[in-house]
Design a protein around this motif. Structure first.
Motif, mmCIF file in Angstrom:
data_model
loop_
_atom_site.group_PDB
_atom_site.id
_atom_site.type_symbol
_atom_site.label_atom_id
_atom_site.label_comp_id
_atom_site.label_asym_id
_atom_site.label_seq_id
_atom_site.Cartn_x
_atom_site.Cartn_y
_atom_site.Cartn_z
ATOM 1 N N CYS A 78 0.831 -1.193 0.000
ATOM 2 C CA CYS A 78 0.000 0.000 0.000
ATOM 3 C C CYS A 78 0.876 1.257 0.000
ATOM 4 C CB CYS A 78 -0.906 -0.011 1.223
ATOM 5 S SG CYS A 78 -1.836 1.511 1.416
ATOM 6 N N GLY B 72 -0.067 4.021 1.008
ATOM 7 C CA GLY B 72 -0.433 4.841 2.161
ATOM 8 C C GLY B 72 0.238 4.370 3.434
ATOM 9 N N CYS B 73 0.210 3.048 3.692
ATOM 10 C CA CYS B 73 0.669 2.560 4.999
ATOM 11 C C CYS B 73 1.766 1.499 4.882
ATOM 12 C CB CYS B 73 -0.515 1.999 5.784
ATOM 13 S SG CYS B 73 -1.266 0.560 5.003
ATOM 14 N N CYS C 109 -4.383 -0.151 0.122
ATOM 15 C CA CYS C 109 -5.167 -1.186 0.783
ATOM 16 C C CYS C 109 -6.575 -0.644 1.001
ATOM 17 C CB CYS C 109 -4.523 -1.578 2.114
ATOM 18 S SG CYS C 109 -4.626 -0.297 3.369
ATOM 19 N N CYS D 288 -6.852 2.329 3.515
ATOM 20 C CA CYS D 288 -6.379 3.624 3.015
ATOM 21 C C CYS D 288 -7.309 4.166 1.927
ATOM 22 C CB CYS D 288 -4.952 3.520 2.489
ATOM 23 S SG CYS D 288 -3.743 3.290 3.814
HETATM 24 ZN ZN ZN Z 1 -2.850 1.208 3.414
#
Ligand code: ZN
Length: 127
Positions: A80, A82-83, A101, A104
């Motif tokens: 992901c 984002g994370c 994901c 996110c």
């Molecule tokens: Zn994520």
């Protein structure tokens, strides 16, 4: 992620890429000249609008697919953006070009909502 899994996602992405590449023949429709006949003209305008919007959709998706293929080269495919967690195999099977994901993606959509973008409430119920 195993190499064979990665390869099957790569094939899925390349197939989709080829499919969308063919969609570019829509450009011919956009180039249509004006005609003296009003009905024809109206028809052509709506065909052109449709072709332009599907082209835009295609080119967004093309970009996502190219970025996903690039992430395969750099070894970050399936993570992901984002994370940094792994995107689930189930999600990648449905959307091999996914770059976030579900958590996110959800957060991003909620963010869009907070900025006043309208989303059909019934969509949220089922999502
Ligand atoms: Zn994520």
């Amino acid at each position: 992620m195993t190499k064979s899994k990665l390869n099957s996602f790569r094939r899925a992405l390349e197939t989709k890429l080829a499919e969308l590449g063919n969609g570019n023949r829509n450009r011919d429709v956009i180039a249509i000249e004006s005609t003296p006949d009003e009905m024809d003209r109206v028809q052509h305008v709506s065909e052109r609008d449709y072709a332009i919007s599907s082209l835009e959709m295609n080119s967004n998706r093309l970009g996502e697919i190219r970025r996903a293929l690039h992430r395969m080269e750099t070894g970050t495919f399936g993570l992901c953006l984002g994370c940094d967690e792994e995107i689930t195999a189930k999600r990648l099977a449905a959307l091999p070009w996914a770059s976030y994901c579900i958590a996110c993606q959800d957060a991003a959509e909620r963010g869009a909502l907070a900025h006043g973008d309208e989303i059909d409430p019934s969509f949220l119920m089922t999502a």
